[in-house]
Design an enzyme around this catalytic site. Structure first.
Site, PDB file in Angstrom:
ATOM      1  N   VAL A  17       0.705  -1.231  -0.081  1.00 50.25           N
ATOM      2  CA  VAL A  17      -0.199  -0.124  -0.032  1.00 50.25           C
ATOM      3  C   VAL A  17       0.873   1.406   0.046  1.00 50.25           C
ATOM      4  O   VAL A  17       0.521   2.240  -0.217  1.00 50.25           O
ATOM      5  CB  VAL A  17      -0.799   0.077   1.241  1.00 50.25           C
TER       6      VAL A  17
ATOM      7  N   ALA B 248       8.595   3.059  -0.365  1.00 53.02           N
ATOM      8  CA  ALA B 248       9.523   4.401  -0.525  1.00 53.02           C
ATOM      9  C   ALA B 248      10.812   3.826  -0.858  1.00 53.02           C
ATOM     10  O   ALA B 248      11.052   2.825  -1.460  1.00 53.02           O
ATOM     11  CB  ALA B 248       9.243   4.978   0.757  1.00 53.02           C
ATOM     12  N   SER B 249      11.843   4.613  -0.653  1.00 48.20           N
ATOM     13  CA  SER B 249      13.325   4.257  -1.305  1.00 48.20           C
ATOM     14  C   SER B 249      13.722   2.926  -0.534  1.00 48.20           C
ATOM     15  O   SER B 249      14.619   1.933  -1.091  1.00 48.20           O
ATOM     16  CB  SER B 249      14.156   5.319  -0.836  1.00 48.20           C
TER      17      SER B 249
ATOM     18  N   GLN C 240       8.897  -1.130   1.805  1.00 49.01           N
ATOM     19  CA  GLN C 240       7.376  -1.015   1.378  1.00 49.01           C
ATOM     20  C   GLN C 240       6.625  -1.643   2.532  1.00 49.01           C
ATOM     21  O   GLN C 240       7.011  -2.506   3.270  1.00 49.01           O
ATOM     22  CB  GLN C 240       7.164  -1.686  -0.010  1.00 49.01           C
ATOM     23  N   VAL C 241       5.321  -1.178   2.345  1.00 46.91           N
ATOM     24  CA  VAL C 241       4.421  -1.851   3.438  1.00 46.91           C
ATOM     25  C   VAL C 241       3.297  -2.511   3.022  1.00 46.91           C
ATOM     26  O   VAL C 241       2.708  -2.282   1.985  1.00 46.91           O
ATOM     27  CB  VAL C 241       3.714  -0.608   4.290  1.00 46.91           C
TER      28      VAL C 241
ATOM     29  N   ASP D  69      11.078  13.069  11.583  1.00 46.24           N
ATOM     30  CA  ASP D  69      10.987  12.834   9.998  1.00 46.24           C
ATOM     31  C   ASP D  69       9.417  13.087   9.908  1.00 46.24           C
ATOM     32  O   ASP D  69       8.606  12.296   9.422  1.00 46.24           O
ATOM     33  CB  ASP D  69      11.337  11.337   9.744  1.00 46.24           C
TER      34      ASP D  69
END
Length: 274
Positions: free
Chosen positions: A65, A68-69, A72-73, A222
């Site tokens: 879903v 990123a770099s 992932q999730v 962040d």
């Protein structure tokens, strides 16, 4: 380009004052909307890290879903309780790719300092070294799990802040399992359309940051849009604890005194105007 370049783009995506609105809108895709790697690779990584028996606890692993770099999730179900969880998995070979990228970064920084002497005041090589240390921390998800757990404990009494619980049995160096959380993105238009008070949310964000930074000395470092959500009740939802900050007691005291002085000056100016 490799993960270090993408990560650097993520950093720039939080600074629209530097990049401008048009470029910033494009860079923000790097926060959580990159091309994901296949789910079967994520499944293989989870098995390699946690053993085949982990699937007795994890079920219904879904498609990613957010990507990123570095990771992932995926959504999944924690079988013992039936609760929905978020499983974060590092990208394949990301460590090796990052090491290759960062070597180029060091070379570029050194050449800039050599060719453009005026750049030395900006300390390019030191900036790259700091960037390297931050990302190396993100490459071990056990450190993120510990940070999330610590941050959650510090926030236990704050009903307006949601920090997901860590599932330690489903966590290792390359895999992190957290409680599933949902909410609206921290964007003025969607929040206003949902009936949320944007000014109150902004105020809550600043107060939350300052409370953790100045009271606990441990804070989320962040806080870009990809790592924040707002619940239906207006509560802040924190996500991604890969980059956290710490302040010692002396530094916290100095910052608190500065803020108190600014507040006192503002109050004095208000009295004088009346």
């Amino acid at each position: 380009m490799g993960p270090a370049y993408v990560k650097f783009g993520q950093v720039l995506s939080t600074r629209s004052d530097v990049t401008g609105k048009e470029l910033n809108a494009q860079l923000r895709f790097l926060q959580d909307r990159l091309t994901p790697f296949p789910t079967d690779q994520a499944r293989a990584a989870i098995t390699a890290e946690l053993g085949p028996e982990i699937w007795e606890l994890i079920g219904d692993l879904g498609e990613p879903v957010a990507a990123a770099s570095i990771a992932q999730v995926h959504p999944a179900i924690w079988k013992p309780t039936g609760a929905k969880v978020a499983i974060k998995v590092l990208r394949p070979k990301v460590r090796r790719q990052f090491r290759a990228d960062i070597g180029t970064f060091h070379f570029i920084a050194a050449m800039i300092e050599r060719i453009v002497p005026g750049s030395r005041r900006l300390r390019p090589t030191a900036v790259v070294s700091h960037f390297e240390s931050v990302v190396n921390t993100e490459l071990d998800l056990r450190l993120e799990a510990a940070a999330a757990s610590n941050y959650r404990e510090n926030s236990r009494d704050d009903e307006r802040l949601v920090v997901p619980e860590v599932y330690w049995t489903g966590t290792s160096r390359r895999v992190l399992t957290l409680e599933w959380v949902e909410g609206l993105p921290v964007e003025p238009e969607p929040l206003a359309a949902a009936g949320q008070d944007v000014a109150k949310i902004a105020n809550r964000l600043i107060r939350t940051f300052l409370r953790h930074a100045l009271h606990d000395g441990f804070f989320h470092a962040d806080m870009h849009q990809g790592n924040l959500r707002v619940g239906a009740d207006g509560a802040l939802i924190m996500m991604d604890f890969g980059i956290m900050g710490r302040l010692d007691s002396i530094t916290r005291r100095h910052y608190a005194e500065i803020l108190f002085s600014l507040r006192s000056e503002e109050h004095t100016s208000e009295l004088q105007s009346h």
